[in-house]
Design an enzyme around this catalytic site. Structure first.
Site, PDB file in Angstrom:
ATOM      1  N   THR A   1       0.882  -0.843   6.313  1.00  0.00           N
ATOM      2  CA  THR A   1       1.030  -1.535   5.042  1.00  0.00           C
ATOM      3  C   THR A   1       1.513  -2.950   5.318  1.00  0.00           C
ATOM      4  O   THR A   1       2.210  -3.193   6.306  1.00  0.00           O
ATOM      5  CB  THR A   1       2.000  -0.767   4.114  1.00  0.00           C
ATOM      6  OG1 THR A   1       2.248  -1.563   2.950  1.00  0.00           O
ATOM      7  CG2 THR A   1       3.310  -0.430   4.773  1.00  0.00           C
ATOM      8  N   GLY A   2       1.125  -3.871   4.455  1.00  0.00           N
ATOM      9  CA  GLY A   2       1.503  -5.266   4.668  1.00  0.00           C
ATOM     10  C   GLY A   2       0.267  -6.142   4.584  1.00  0.00           C
ATOM     11  O   GLY A   2      -0.664  -5.850   3.839  1.00  0.00           O
TER      12      GLY A   2
ATOM     13  N   ARG B   1     -12.614  -9.428  -1.598  1.00  0.00           N
ATOM     14  CA  ARG B   1     -11.714  -9.355  -0.441  1.00  0.00           C
ATOM     15  C   ARG B   1     -11.271  -7.893  -0.200  1.00  0.00           C
ATOM     16  O   ARG B   1     -10.928  -7.166  -1.122  1.00  0.00           O
ATOM     17  CB  ARG B   1     -10.496 -10.234  -0.687  1.00  0.00           C
ATOM     18  CG  ARG B   1      -9.469 -10.242   0.458  1.00  0.00           C
ATOM     19  CD  ARG B   1      -8.331  -9.300   0.184  1.00  0.00           C
ATOM     20  NE  ARG B   1      -7.317  -9.313   1.236  1.00  0.00           N
ATOM     21  CZ  ARG B   1      -6.406  -8.365   1.395  1.00  0.00           C
ATOM     22  NH1 ARG B   1      -6.355  -7.343   0.570  1.00  0.00           N
ATOM     23  NH2 ARG B   1      -5.526  -8.443   2.364  1.00  0.00           N
ATOM     24  N   VAL B   2     -11.290  -7.494   1.065  1.00  0.00           N
ATOM     25  CA  VAL B   2     -10.863  -6.144   1.441  1.00  0.00           C
ATOM     26  C   VAL B   2      -9.802  -6.259   2.529  1.00  0.00           C
ATOM     27  O   VAL B   2      -9.973  -7.035   3.473  1.00  0.00           O
ATOM     28  CB  VAL B   2     -12.057  -5.311   1.974  1.00  0.00           C
ATOM     29  CG1 VAL B   2     -11.606  -3.909   2.355  1.00  0.00           C
ATOM     30  CG2 VAL B   2     -13.159  -5.244   0.931  1.00  0.00           C
ATOM     31  N   GLY B   3      -8.724  -5.496   2.391  1.00  0.00           N
ATOM     32  CA  GLY B   3      -7.676  -5.495   3.409  1.00  0.00           C
ATOM     33  C   GLY B   3      -7.843  -4.316   4.354  1.00  0.00           C
ATOM     34  O   GLY B   3      -8.931  -3.743   4.497  1.00  0.00           O
ATOM     35  N   ASP B   4      -6.757  -3.924   4.987  1.00  0.00           N
ATOM     36  CA  ASP B   4      -6.809  -2.841   5.980  1.00  0.00           C
ATOM     37  C   ASP B   4      -6.883  -1.449   5.357  1.00  0.00           C
ATOM     38  O   ASP B   4      -7.325  -0.493   6.002  1.00  0.00           O
ATOM     39  CB  ASP B   4      -5.542  -2.914   6.844  1.00  0.00           C
ATOM     40  CG  ASP B   4      -4.285  -2.751   5.989  1.00  0.00           C
ATOM     41  OD1 ASP B   4      -4.105  -3.548   5.031  1.00  0.00           O
ATOM     42  OD2 ASP B   4      -3.505  -1.806   6.233  1.00  0.00           O
TER      43      ASP B   4
ATOM     44  N   THR C   1       0.826  -1.217   0.000  1.00  0.00           N
ATOM     45  CA  THR C   1       0.000   0.000   0.000  1.00  0.00           C
ATOM     46  C   THR C   1       0.855   1.261   0.000  1.00  0.00           C
ATOM     47  O   THR C   1       1.837   1.328   0.739  1.00  0.00           O
ATOM     48  CB  THR C   1      -0.882   0.013   1.272  1.00  0.00           C
ATOM     49  OG1 THR C   1      -1.582  -1.210   1.327  1.00  0.00           O
ATOM     50  CG2 THR C   1      -1.838   1.186   1.266  1.00  0.00           C
TER      51      THR C   1
ATOM     52  N   GLY D   1      -3.047  -7.189   5.222  1.00  0.00           N
ATOM     53  CA  GLY D   1      -4.201  -6.508   5.800  1.00  0.00           C
ATOM     54  C   GLY D   1      -4.927  -7.320   6.844  1.00  0.00           C
ATOM     55  O   GLY D   1      -5.377  -6.787   7.866  1.00  0.00           O
TER      56      GLY D   1
HETATM   57  N1  GLY Z   1      -2.349  -3.905   2.981  1.00  0.00           N
HETATM   58  C1  GLY Z   1      -3.120  -4.064   1.821  1.00  0.00           C
HETATM   59  C2  GLY Z   1      -4.017  -5.209   1.847  1.00  0.00           C
HETATM   60  O1  GLY Z   1      -3.881  -6.106   2.669  1.00  0.00           O
HETATM   61  O2  GLY Z   1      -4.909  -5.255   1.015  1.00  0.00           O
END
Ligand code: GLY
Length: 304
Positions: free
Chosen positions: A200-201, A177-180, A149, A203
């Site tokens: 970042t990393g 799918r959704v991350g952080d 990110t 999520g």
């Molecule tokens: N950090 C971005 C994600 O996991 O989508």
């Protein structure tokens, strides 16, 4: 005095330009958005914007968020396709008293109606990698190491603060799918009274610690940005390790209202850039907790 901080080597050239904007008197929100737009527009960065790697179904779906540190309002778009600059849509949504987080078709409709540029965000290179992956063996999902990110935090000359994030998420993620990244408190948080943070990393791991809110909370209680980053990452990683998990792809940045910066990581090396009136500098934080230091671009992995 203004300061701007961004994740990964890919933010370094973008921050040089945003730093010049801040020096010319631009507000923090503009500097954050313009820095992220520059990263989103570059097809060489395969984890953000145009050229982001597709999901399992071959679609490039993007998440972005923006937060205003004065009002605590935020805006976010989730799982959007074909929006050239998701961060601009998130910026426009920030400030709305309701309907400020939009997903999928509704978010795309919003961007279109707002007159934002649309484009097919797939590149030939990205689709080639997708075809290679689907025709090969099933491999586990892995967050990008060295990219992921783009997160940017800024404080301008008048003390206003803003935070922004943008990503295409994990390569070969499941549809939906959704991350952080677009989740307030996990991927980003900004309160100009105490500071801003972003993550970042992986999520799925970052969410479990609400890491960005945790860092700003520690700053509210008096911690420096560096101590807050180190402590938040240590607490989450140690907890995960106690559960037999690695927690080995978590990185964070933070900025205080007076322009002090922090960064911490569970990766071996996490590059990030900082712009101040005198210069823009690339730094690295280290997973073994050796001190953050300035680095030359060719010392660290990633596109620039
Ligand atoms: N950090 C971005 C994600 O996991 O989508």
């Amino acid at each position: 005095m203004h300061t701007i901080i961004g994740t990964w080597k890919m933010s370094y050239p973008a921050l040089q330009e945003a730093n010049a904007l801040l020096a010319a008197g631009a507000p923090a929100d503009e500097a954050v958005v313009e820095a992220i737009v520059r990263v989103e527009d570059n097809p060489n960065y395969t984890s953000v914007g145009y050229g982001g790697l597709p999901n399992r179904d071959g679609h490039v779906t993007l998440d972005a968020a923006f937060m205003d540190g004065r009002t605590l309002r935020c805006g976010a778009v989730i799982c959007v396709e074909d929006v050239r600059n998701p961060i601009r849509a998130a910026r426009l949504l920030c400030g709305r008293p309701e309907n400020c987080v939009l997903a999928g078709r509704g978010a795309e409709q919003f961007a279109r109606h707002a007159g934002l540029p649309m484009r097919d965000m797939r590149t030939e290179a990205g689709m080639r990698r997708w075809r290679e992956r689907v025709s090969g063996l099933e491999t586990p999902l892995d967050a990008y190491r060295g990219h992921d990110t783009v997160c940017v935090l800024a404080v301008d000359g008048s003390g206003r603060m803003a935070a922004g994030t943008s990503t295409s998420g994990l390569f070969m993620k499941e549809a939906g799918r959704v991350g952080d990244t677009p989740l307030i408190g996990s991927g980003f948080y900004c309160d100009m009274r105490y500071g801003a943070a972003a993550a970042t990393g992986m999520g799925e791991d970052i969410m479990r610690g609400c890491l960005s809110y945790e860092i700003v909370s520690q700053m509210r209680r008096g911690a420096s940005p560096q101590d807050a980053c180190e402590e938040a990452v240590r607490m989450l990683a140690e907890h995960m390790q106690g559960l037999g998990e690695t927690g080995d792809n978590i990185s964070v940045i933070a900025l205080s209202p007076d322009g002090r910066c922090g960064a911490a990581t569970t990766l071996a090396t996490f590059p990030f850039a900082v712009g101040r009136p005198a210069s823009t500098t690339l730094y690295a934080a280290y997973g073994d907790r050796s001190p953050v230091r300035a680095v030359a671009p060719d010392e660290v992995e990633g596109e620039c």
